[in-house]
Write a protein that holds these residues in place. Structure first.
Motif, PDB file in Angstrom:
ATOM      1  N   LEU A  13       0.869  -1.185   0.000  1.00 14.94           N
ATOM      2  CA  LEU A  13       0.000   0.000   0.000  1.00 14.94           C
ATOM      3  C   LEU A  13       0.903   1.230   0.000  1.00 14.94           C
ATOM      4  CD1 LEU A  13      -2.684  -0.919   2.734  1.00 14.94           C
ATOM      5  CD2 LEU A  13      -2.909  -1.112   0.244  1.00 14.94           C
ATOM      6  N   GLY A  14       0.827   2.002  -1.064  1.00 16.60           N
ATOM      7  CA  GLY A  14       1.702   3.175  -1.187  1.00 16.60           C
ATOM      8  C   GLY A  14       1.405   4.218  -0.130  1.00 16.60           C
ATOM      9  N   GLY A  15       2.450   4.879   0.322  1.00 15.76           N
ATOM     10  CA  GLY A  15       2.294   5.941   1.305  1.00 15.76           C
ATOM     11  C   GLY A  15       1.436   7.091   0.782  1.00 15.76           C
ATOM     12  N   SER A  16       1.521   7.340  -0.543  1.00 14.71           N
ATOM     13  CA  SER A  16       0.725   8.437  -1.122  1.00 14.71           C
ATOM     14  C   SER A  16      -0.748   8.074  -1.183  1.00 14.71           C
ATOM     15  CB  SER A  16       1.164   8.749  -2.548  1.00 14.71           C
ATOM     16  OG  SER A  16       2.527   8.779  -2.625  1.00 14.71           O
ATOM     17  N   LEU A  17      -1.022   6.796  -1.105  1.00 14.23           N
ATOM     18  CA  LEU A  17      -2.403   6.334  -1.160  1.00 14.23           C
ATOM     19  C   LEU A  17      -3.074   6.414   0.214  1.00 14.23           C
ATOM     20  CD1 LEU A  17      -4.731   4.822  -2.615  1.00 14.23           C
ATOM     21  CD2 LEU A  17      -3.552   2.682  -2.062  1.00 14.23           C
ATOM     22  N   ILE A  18      -2.374   5.974   1.244  1.00 12.98           N
ATOM     23  CA  ILE A  18      -3.021   5.891   2.564  1.00 12.98           C
ATOM     24  C   ILE A  18      -2.739   7.101   3.452  1.00 12.98           C
ATOM     25  CG2 ILE A  18      -3.236   3.372   2.559  1.00 12.98           C
ATOM     26  CD1 ILE A  18      -0.803   3.272   4.468  1.00 12.98           C
ATOM     27  N   THR A  19      -1.838   8.000   2.989  1.00 16.23           N
ATOM     28  CA  THR A  19      -1.621   9.235   3.744  1.00 16.23           C
ATOM     29  C   THR A  19      -1.678  10.407   2.782  1.00 16.23           C
ATOM     30  OG1 THR A  19       0.789   9.598   3.472  1.00 16.23           O
ATOM     31  CG2 THR A  19       0.116   7.941   5.079  1.00 16.23           C
ATOM     32  N   GLU A  20      -1.871  11.596   3.367  1.00  8.43           N
ATOM     33  CA  GLU A  20      -1.788  12.802   2.530  1.00  8.43           C
ATOM     34  C   GLU A  20      -0.345  13.231   2.539  1.00  8.43           C
ATOM     35  OE1 GLU A  20      -4.540  15.960   2.999  1.00  8.43           O
ATOM     36  OE2 GLU A  20      -6.173  14.557   3.411  1.00  8.43           O
ATOM     37  N   LYS A  21       0.308  13.047   1.414  1.00 11.40           N
ATOM     38  CA  LYS A  21       1.753  13.269   1.394  1.00 11.40           C
ATOM     39  C   LYS A  21       2.128  14.723   1.673  1.00 11.40           C
ATOM     40  CE  LYS A  21       4.920   9.918  -0.211  1.00 11.40           C
ATOM     41  NZ  LYS A  21       5.862   9.392  -1.192  1.00 11.40           N
ATOM     42  N   LEU A 211       9.420   9.748 -15.624  1.00 14.92           N
ATOM     43  CA  LEU A 211       8.827   9.397 -14.330  1.00 14.92           C
ATOM     44  C   LEU A 211       9.292  10.361 -13.254  1.00 14.92           C
ATOM     45  CD1 LEU A 211       9.643   5.636 -14.670  1.00 14.92           C
ATOM     46  CD2 LEU A 211       7.334   6.516 -14.586  1.00 14.92           C
ATOM     47  N   GLY A 212       8.654  11.522 -13.203  1.00 12.49           N
ATOM     48  CA  GLY A 212       9.104  12.498 -12.214  1.00 12.49           C
ATOM     49  C   GLY A 212       8.363  12.403 -10.897  1.00 12.49           C
ATOM     50  N   MET A 213       7.302  11.602 -10.895  1.00  6.60           N
ATOM     51  CA  MET A 213       6.305  11.649  -9.832  1.00  6.60           C
ATOM     52  C   MET A 213       6.832  11.525  -8.402  1.00  6.60           C
ATOM     53  SD  MET A 213       2.835  10.108 -10.682  1.00  6.60           S
ATOM     54  CE  MET A 213       2.998   8.403 -10.309  1.00  6.60           C
ATOM     55  N   GLY A 214       6.468  12.508  -7.597  1.00 10.06           N
ATOM     56  CA  GLY A 214       6.704  12.392  -6.153  1.00 10.06           C
ATOM     57  C   GLY A 214       8.164  12.488  -5.731  1.00 10.06           C
ATOM     58  N   VAL A 215       9.052  12.850  -6.650  1.00  4.63           N
ATOM     59  CA  VAL A 215      10.477  12.737  -6.345  1.00  4.63           C
ATOM     60  C   VAL A 215      10.939  13.749  -5.290  1.00  4.63           C
ATOM     61  CG1 VAL A 215      12.794  12.942  -7.330  1.00  4.63           C
ATOM     62  CG2 VAL A 215      11.043  11.667  -8.525  1.00  4.63           C
ATOM     63  N   GLU A 216      10.335  14.966  -5.299  1.00  7.54           N
ATOM     64  CA  GLU A 216      10.836  16.020  -4.411  1.00  7.54           C
ATOM     65  C   GLU A 216      10.846  15.622  -2.934  1.00  7.54           C
ATOM     66  OE1 GLU A 216       7.335  16.641  -5.326  1.00  7.54           O
ATOM     67  OE2 GLU A 216       8.172  16.140  -7.274  1.00  7.54           O
ATOM     68  N   MET A 217       9.771  15.011  -2.474  1.00  9.36           N
ATOM     69  CA  MET A 217       9.759  14.705  -1.041  1.00  9.36           C
ATOM     70  C   MET A 217       9.980  13.216  -0.755  1.00  9.36           C
ATOM     71  SD  MET A 217       6.711  13.174   0.268  1.00  9.36           S
ATOM     72  CE  MET A 217       6.341  14.000   1.784  1.00  9.36           C
TER      73      MET A 217
END
Ligand code: IPE
Length: 268
Positions: A13-21, A211-217
């Motif tokens: 379960l991805g962290g971006s799915l179950i939490t508000e990143k 694939l740049g997604m989510g890389v910053e944090m």
């Protein structure tokens, strides 16, 4: 007490799915609750090992104390406790929702049972504990974690790594990545409205997509890291599916081996 051998599925379960990143230590409870129910239903068909990411209960804390660069000063050590409190808080929430959904689950925290060495890419996982849980019909729950490392002081172990390693070592039938998007796209769908979702993904395709997604944090390499990890499992004969956890029953279907309408399947 023991269950007959059924196909084993590792679910991440991805962290971006179950939490508000974007909001520190904020749970997406409704989503988590539904996903736990889907896991519960799937357990009548398959055995499940659950691995979850840390999302905003881990990445911002690691970044704040620069723990991803190893320990260089005493102040950073404080970040160890801060990060563990955050990750364990999320882990407890996952366990509570699993319990409400009627799932018997056992948390396994790598930080308490693993000493890593940066000289090796590999992190040894407590397979014997996990196997015993499965044998008893208990769902082992692991998560991306920080562990003590011989050389660097600490090391971040991503949930993706854990999920891939477990799927290979335990001989899982399937590895399901539940995401907050429908699958893998030709570019980041959150930024590019023309991004196209790929139903099948081959290693060669990786050069052609951005694939740049989510890389910053993301302290564990973001989407590209996830896909590269996942290919290792696919190359070991594990069926790898990337699916949206935002769509009702998609995770359930992926778990029991019905390919959801929209998803990405890795082709080794
Ligand atoms: C990261 O875990 C662990 C820590 C930051 C302590 P993951 O890499 O599995 O988390 P997500 O899924 O990207 O949020």
């Amino acid at each position: 007490m023991s269950t007959a051998r059924r196909p084993l599925v590792v679910l991440k379960l991805g962290g971006s799915l179950i939490t508000e990143k974007a909001r520190i230590m904020t749970l997406r409870r409704k989503i988590l609750k539904r996903l736990c129910r889907e896991v519960s239903r799937a357990l009548s068909v398959v055995d499940v090992v659950l691995v979850h990411g840390a999302g905003s209960f881990g990445h911002p804390q690691v970044k704040m104390y620069e723990l991803d660069r190893g320990i260089r000063n005493r102040h950073q050590l404080e970040g160890l406790t801060v990060t563990k409190i955050a990750v364990e808080t999320l882990s407890i929430e996952v366990l509570k929702e699993l319990r409400k959904a009627g799932v018997v689950a056992m948390p396994i925290h790598l930080s308490s049972c693993v000493l890593s060495s940066s000289r090796s890419e590999k992190v040894e996982l407590p397979l014997d504990i996990i196997r015993k849980c499965l044998e008893m019909g208990v769902v082992p729950v692991l998560h991306g974690d920080i562990v003590i490392d011989e050389e660097r002081g600490i090391r971040i172990v991503s949930g993706d790594y854990i999920a891939v390693e477990l799927s290979i070592s335990l001989g899982a039938r399937r590895l399901v990545f539940a995401l907050d998007v429908d699958g893998i796209y030709t570019s980041d769908p959150k930024l590019n409205p023309f991004a196209r979702m790929l139903t099948e993904l081959r290693r060669d395709d990786l050069d052609r997509i951005s694939l740049g997604m989510g890389v910053e944090m993301d302290v564990t390499r973001g989407m590209k890291g996830k896909i590269l990890e996942a290919f290792r499992a696919a190359e070991h004969g594990v069926e790898v599916i990337m699916v949206s956890g935002l769509r009702k029953d998609y995770v359930y279907k992926a778990l029991i081996g019905e390919l959801p309408e929209r998803c990405t399947r890795l082709v080794a």
